[in-house]
Scaffold this motif. Sequence first.
Motif, short mmCIF file in Angstrom:
data_model
loop_
_atom_site.label_atom_id
_atom_site.label_comp_id
_atom_site.label_asym_id
_atom_site.label_seq_id
_atom_site.Cartn_x
_atom_site.Cartn_y
_atom_site.Cartn_z
N GLY A 104 0.87 -1.18 0.00
CA GLY A 104 0.00 0.00 0.00
C GLY A 104 0.90 1.22 0.00
O GLY A 104 1.99 1.18 0.58
N ASP A 105 0.46 2.32 -0.62
CA ASP A 105 1.28 3.53 -0.72
C ASP A 105 0.35 4.74 -0.84
O ASP A 105 -0.44 4.82 -1.80
CB ASP A 105 2.19 3.41 -1.95
N SER A 106 0.43 5.65 0.14
CA SER A 106 -0.44 6.83 0.10
C SER A 106 0.19 7.96 0.91
O SER A 106 0.92 7.70 1.87
CB SER A 106 -1.82 6.47 0.66
N GLY A 167 4.76 9.15 -10.05
CA GLY A 167 4.03 8.00 -9.54
C GLY A 167 4.55 6.75 -10.24
O GLY A 167 5.46 6.80 -11.07
N HIS A 168 3.90 5.62 -9.95
CA HIS A 168 4.47 4.32 -10.34
C HIS A 168 3.44 3.21 -10.21
O HIS A 168 2.46 3.36 -9.48
CB HIS A 168 5.66 4.02 -9.42
N GLY A 169 3.72 2.08 -10.88
CA GLY A 169 2.94 0.88 -10.63
C GLY A 169 3.16 0.40 -9.19
O GLY A 169 4.20 0.69 -8.60
N ILE A 198 -1.77 1.52 -9.97
CA ILE A 198 -0.76 2.59 -10.01
C ILE A 198 -0.94 3.55 -8.82
O ILE A 198 -2.06 3.73 -8.32
CB ILE A 198 -0.83 3.40 -11.33
N ALA A 199 0.18 4.13 -8.42
CA ALA A 199 0.14 5.23 -7.45
C ALA A 199 0.26 6.53 -8.24
O ALA A 199 1.16 6.68 -9.06
CB ALA A 199 1.28 5.11 -6.47
N ILE A 200 -0.68 7.44 -8.00
CA ILE A 200 -0.64 8.77 -8.60
C ILE A 200 -0.27 9.73 -7.47
O ILE A 200 -0.90 9.69 -6.40
CB ILE A 200 -2.00 9.14 -9.24
N GLU A 201 0.77 10.53 -7.67
CA GLU A 201 1.27 11.34 -6.55
C GLU A 201 1.82 12.70 -6.98
O GLU A 201 3.03 12.88 -7.04
CB GLU A 201 2.29 10.56 -5.72
N PRO A 202 0.91 13.65 -7.25
CA PRO A 202 1.39 14.98 -7.61
C PRO A 202 2.22 15.63 -6.50
O PRO A 202 1.83 15.59 -5.33
CB PRO A 202 0.11 15.78 -7.88
N TYR A 231 0.22 14.77 -2.42
CA TYR A 231 -0.85 13.83 -2.05
C TYR A 231 -0.74 12.62 -2.96
O TYR A 231 -0.38 12.76 -4.14
CB TYR A 231 -2.24 14.46 -2.22
N GLU A 232 -1.06 11.45 -2.44
CA GLU A 232 -0.90 10.21 -3.22
C GLU A 232 -2.00 9.21 -2.88
O GLU A 232 -2.30 8.98 -1.71
CB GLU A 232 0.46 9.58 -2.88
N HIS A 233 -2.55 8.63 -3.93
CA HIS A 233 -3.44 7.47 -3.78
C HIS A 233 -2.91 6.33 -4.63
O HIS A 233 -2.37 6.56 -5.73
CB HIS A 233 -4.85 7.77 -4.28
CO CO Z 1 4.57 6.29 -4.22
#
Ligand code: CO
Length: 260
Positions: A104-106, A167-169, A198-202, A231-233
């Motif tokens: 998990g990554d957020s 961001g990344h898979g 994927i993690a999206i993280e502006p 922020y990242e989801h």
């Molecule tokens: Co990340």
Amino acid sequence: MIYLKTEEEIELLREANLVVARTLGEMAKWVAPGITTLKLDSIAEEYIRSQGAVPGFLGYAGYPNTLCISVNENVVHGIPSNYVLREGDIVSIDCGAVKDGYNGDSTYTFAVGEVAPEVLQLLKTTKESLYVGIEHAQPGNRIGDIGHSIQEYCEKRGYSVVRELTGHGVGKKLHEDPEVPNYGRKGVGPLIKNGMVIAIEPMINLGSKNIVFERDGWTCRTKDRKPSAHYEHTIAIHNGKPDILSSFKYVEEVLGEKSI
Ligand code: CO
Ligand code: MF3
């Protein structure tokens, strides 16, 4: 190589991301003037372990802690320390956890007490841009559509987008293909498909987009020392649409009306 996930794997990734979401919710209870970032780190580590998971960043490429905590001009990968949070700071808390072999990554950026209105607006816009990006993570679109939408949203409002980090898979490994930039052109990059996670993280700056790396080998900060938000989801592309596996629900329940 992009690994598409099965339904079962997506549910395991959801479990890991729920641990991360609840850990960020715990952080919301503790972020306040007077606490050190190292104290936040130890609370998070204990909480993650109490959930039958392990910290996802600890030991990753030699990273020394559970959380990345980046205050004010620090963009990402700040190492927890004896720094004491102060009224007016902003603090990005990036959390990873591994449960049953999946990551998990957020990330959530918190305001510490009263924060200058222009900085609060940076937080708000960055969080909004994350959801704009997620909305573009539709099957049939391309990865570049995500970054393009984030860049357009933020630059229109006078902010700048960090280029060096993306961001990344996400899967059995914390960082998988594809890279997911927060800038770019429409219609460019890998095709988005069902089963992608994927993690999206502006990472969005109040001033210029330029960053520098500190001598600790990790911390990344803005060159002009103006504040940066993050922020990242982690999301799955699933049943024909983006499905957010992490959540800010627990954070926002704690923050209540102080939530931005
Ligand atoms: Co990340
Ligand atoms: N969310 C961060 C990232 O995707 C966390 C990685 S920190 C590391 O880059 F220490 F684990 F590398």
